[in-house]
Design an enzyme around this catalytic site. Sequence first.
Site, short mmCIF file in Angstrom:
data_model
loop_
_atom_site.label_atom_id
_atom_site.label_comp_id
_atom_site.label_asym_id
_atom_site.label_seq_id
_atom_site.Cartn_x
_atom_site.Cartn_y
_atom_site.Cartn_z
N GLU A 126 0.48 40.10 48.11
CA GLU A 126 -0.91 40.55 47.86
C GLU A 126 -1.88 39.94 48.87
O GLU A 126 -3.03 39.65 48.53
CB GLU A 126 -1.36 40.21 46.44
CG GLU A 126 -0.71 41.01 45.35
CD GLU A 126 -0.61 42.46 45.69
OE1 GLU A 126 -1.51 43.00 46.35
OE2 GLU A 126 0.40 43.08 45.32
C1 LIG Z 1 9.22 38.74 46.87
C2 LIG Z 1 8.29 39.69 47.51
C3 LIG Z 1 7.74 40.73 46.77
C4 LIG Z 1 6.89 41.65 47.36
N1 LIG Z 1 6.43 42.72 46.64
C5 LIG Z 1 5.80 43.74 47.28
C6 LIG Z 1 5.52 44.98 46.62
O1 LIG Z 1 5.79 45.14 45.43
N2 LIG Z 1 4.95 45.99 47.34
C7 LIG Z 1 4.65 45.85 48.66
O2 LIG Z 1 4.15 46.80 49.25
N3 LIG Z 1 4.88 44.69 49.32
C8 LIG Z 1 5.46 43.64 48.67
N4 LIG Z 1 5.74 42.46 49.33
C9 LIG Z 1 5.31 42.32 50.72
C10 LIG Z 1 4.19 41.30 50.89
O3 LIG Z 1 2.99 41.80 50.40
C11 LIG Z 1 4.14 40.93 52.39
O4 LIG Z 1 5.27 40.13 52.65
C12 LIG Z 1 2.87 40.20 52.77
O5 LIG Z 1 1.77 41.06 52.69
C13 LIG Z 1 2.94 39.62 54.17
O6 LIG Z 1 3.41 40.57 55.10
P1 LIG Z 1 4.62 40.18 56.06
O7 LIG Z 1 5.72 39.65 55.21
O8 LIG Z 1 4.96 41.33 56.91
O9 LIG Z 1 4.09 39.00 56.94
P2 LIG Z 1 3.32 39.16 58.32
O10 LIG Z 1 2.28 40.20 58.22
O11 LIG Z 1 4.33 39.29 59.41
O12 LIG Z 1 2.60 37.73 58.43
C14 LIG Z 1 3.24 36.56 58.93
C15 LIG Z 1 2.18 35.46 59.07
O13 LIG Z 1 1.17 35.88 60.01
C16 LIG Z 1 -0.11 35.86 59.42
N5 LIG Z 1 -0.88 37.03 59.90
C17 LIG Z 1 -0.44 38.30 60.03
N6 LIG Z 1 -1.43 39.09 60.44
C18 LIG Z 1 -2.53 38.32 60.58
C19 LIG Z 1 -3.88 38.56 60.95
N7 LIG Z 1 -4.31 39.77 61.27
N8 LIG Z 1 -4.73 37.52 60.95
C20 LIG Z 1 -4.32 36.29 60.61
N9 LIG Z 1 -3.06 36.00 60.24
C21 LIG Z 1 -2.16 37.00 60.21
C22 LIG Z 1 0.13 35.92 57.91
O14 LIG Z 1 -0.93 35.31 57.19
C23 LIG Z 1 1.45 35.15 57.78
O15 LIG Z 1 1.19 33.77 57.70
C24 LIG Z 1 6.55 41.50 48.73
C25 LIG Z 1 7.08 40.44 49.47
C26 LIG Z 1 7.95 39.57 48.89
C27 LIG Z 1 8.55 38.48 49.75
#
Ligand SMILES: Cc1cc2nc3c(=O)[nH]c(=O)nc-3n(C[C@H](O)[C@H](O)[C@H](O)COP(=O)(O)OP(=O)(O)OC[C@H]3O[C@@H](n4cnc5c(N)ncnc54)[C@H](O)[C@@H]3O)c2cc1C
Length: 595
Positions: free
Chosen positions: A437
């Site tokens: 989220e």
């Molecule tokens: C157990 C689990 C359940 C989940 N459930 C759902 C679900 O039901 N539905 C769904 O759609 N998703 C779900 N997710 C996905 C989750 O919302 C994402 O993992 C999360 O939003 C982060 O995206 P990412 O993993 O691609 O990380 P990334 O976007 O790759 O981020 C990696 C790091 O970079 C930072 N970062 C990235 N972009 C920026 C920026 N523009 N500015 C500053 N910092 C940045 C982030 O803060 C983080 O520290 C789930 C994930 C997990 C692990």
Amino acid sequence: MSDYQAPLKEMQFVINELASLDKIASLPGFEEATPDTVEAILEQAAVLANEVFSPINQSGDEAGTRIENAAVVSPDGFADAYKQFVENGWQSISQSPDFGGQGLPYLVHSAVAEMWSSSNIALALCPLLTSGAIEAISQHASAEIQSRYLEKMVSGEWSGTMNLTEPQAGTDLAAVKTRAVPEQDYYRITGQKIFITWGEHEMSQNIAHLVLARLPDAPEGVKGISLFVVPKYLVNEDGTLGERNDLKVVSLESKLGIHASPTCVMSYGDAGGAIGYLVGQENNGLACMFTMMNHARLEVGMQGVGLSERAYQRALAYAQERVQGNTHGHKGKVTIIHHADVRRMLMQMRALAEASRALAYVAACEYDLAHRSEDDSEKARHQRRIDLLTPVAKAWSTEMSQEVTTLGVQVHGGMGFIEETGAAQYMRDARILTIYEGTTGIQAMDLIGRKLLRDKGMAMAELLSDLNSFNLELDSANEELKTVASHFGTALKVLQQVTDWFLEAAADDDPDLAGSIAVNYLMLTGNVVCAWLMGKAAIAARQHLDAGADDIFYRNKISTAIFFADHILPRSIGLGDTILTGSNSVMSIDVESFK
Ligand SMILES: Cc1cc2nc3c(=O)[nH]c(=O)nc-3n(C[C@H](O)[C@H](O)[C@H](O)COP(=O)(O)OP(=O)(O)OC[C@H]3O[C@@H](n4cnc5c(N)ncnc54)[C@H](O)[C@@H]3O)c2cc1C
């Protein structure tokens, strides 16, 4: 025997004294939310949480989930617990009576949701996502979609999911690739979604997936995403279930925590395209998605509260049992709760759990006031407050749940590292809360960008004004709150100073400033807001004692508020000093030089 007991007295205290239930009960449609009714509801929820959800929390973590014959198998007891949840109407508690809901305040739902998260966070995620999907459909879908889906979702017979994430589109949802091609009165959806919580399971009769996808001619970026409801089973005109839609779970993630919640890789359209129905306007999926996400952010903040509470209860029980060492004034060996350092850890845990609960319930109260106040300017003011508090309630409470659940392991010593006690599970389960989220970094950018800069500090100025009034109130409060008054005054000055500084500095040309300071600014805001609420709780507790209440609960409230002011609030000074250094040291090594 369950090792979790819902803290009913504390919940009721926060609801009545801090979240102003009386104010909410005076809003149109909420007349039935009297203290007695709310008390009875909480007691009922506690039975299900303590006796049904909690006993299968640890076994669910051990068993996890698996795919068998293209279906997800949940841990033993989960389907039955979910059935009881639905039969007792818990999904519908704050939903609209238009679709079979009970129409109670969101505040009441929030307190009940705390119990679900404390007692079994993995199971609780299923209805949490359903609520977010209900919110999006209620606010954005056509009357036809609403009439076809909402009643079953509100009852919990059908569940809901959020399908945003794709391998290349996590935080950056502009990169979503899933396609939606118009056909007759529906769309054909094809693509892959990852990390979908409860994306497939057999506990509910149908699953309404809310899926972000792109039309063939959609503009680039976030302006080209649309939202669709894509059911697991198609729904006939008379509301009965039809054929299985063209979507399936491909695999489940193996992960650090929330093992009993299936995290699914979902495939849409392998056999020609899943049928989906547009929610809202084409290319306006972002607005609909924010409805879902804002709702889910408050709920995830509450998950932080739930896990902090449970970790505290576990640590306290262990500290009262484990005999180790001697201490002054006692003959022979003592239980570890006699040691000052263990007491420090327990106080820190309870102070952070109580503070994050106060923040979450007050945010829920603001949500109700923003939705139901009759006066337009009041409504707008509460909307500004809930907008400001949402990222803080999400990120501060979940960051603090890391600290609380880690301390919970520490209180157990070596046994904390052993799975048997359960303390390690709470720590593992909590780890996702600051990530999904929207990560803490993203919440902080929301606070500092959309909520602070965009309205030129108006919502924050209103909050600071309330904090300043409370500061004056503290000056005339009982002598026992002197230390609270002194720490609060100092921390408030820091928040005021860095807010003014940032609003001015933002005009300068440093594109890295906001990103460099945002998380520290959010944590500082959380500290001061929580100190305010803890201080208010102490004043209310003193009034109860002065009125003749002879209850250790009230004395402990005062002690915990003083501990918060002495031990947590002074962190604000360090945060303020760091914020004022801007982006200097953060950006001092350039990307190529990181070796
Ligand atoms: C157990 C689990 C359940 C989940 N459930 C759902 C679900 O039901 N539905 C769904 O759609 N998703 C779900 N997710 C996905 C989750 O919302 C994402 O993992 C999360 O939003 C982060 O995206 P990412 O993993 O691609 O990380 P990334 O976007 O790759 O981020 C990696 C790091 O970079 C930072 N970062 C990235 N972009 C920026 C920026 N523009 N500015 C500053 N910092 C940045 C982030 O803060 C983080 O520290 C789930 C994930 C997990 C692990």
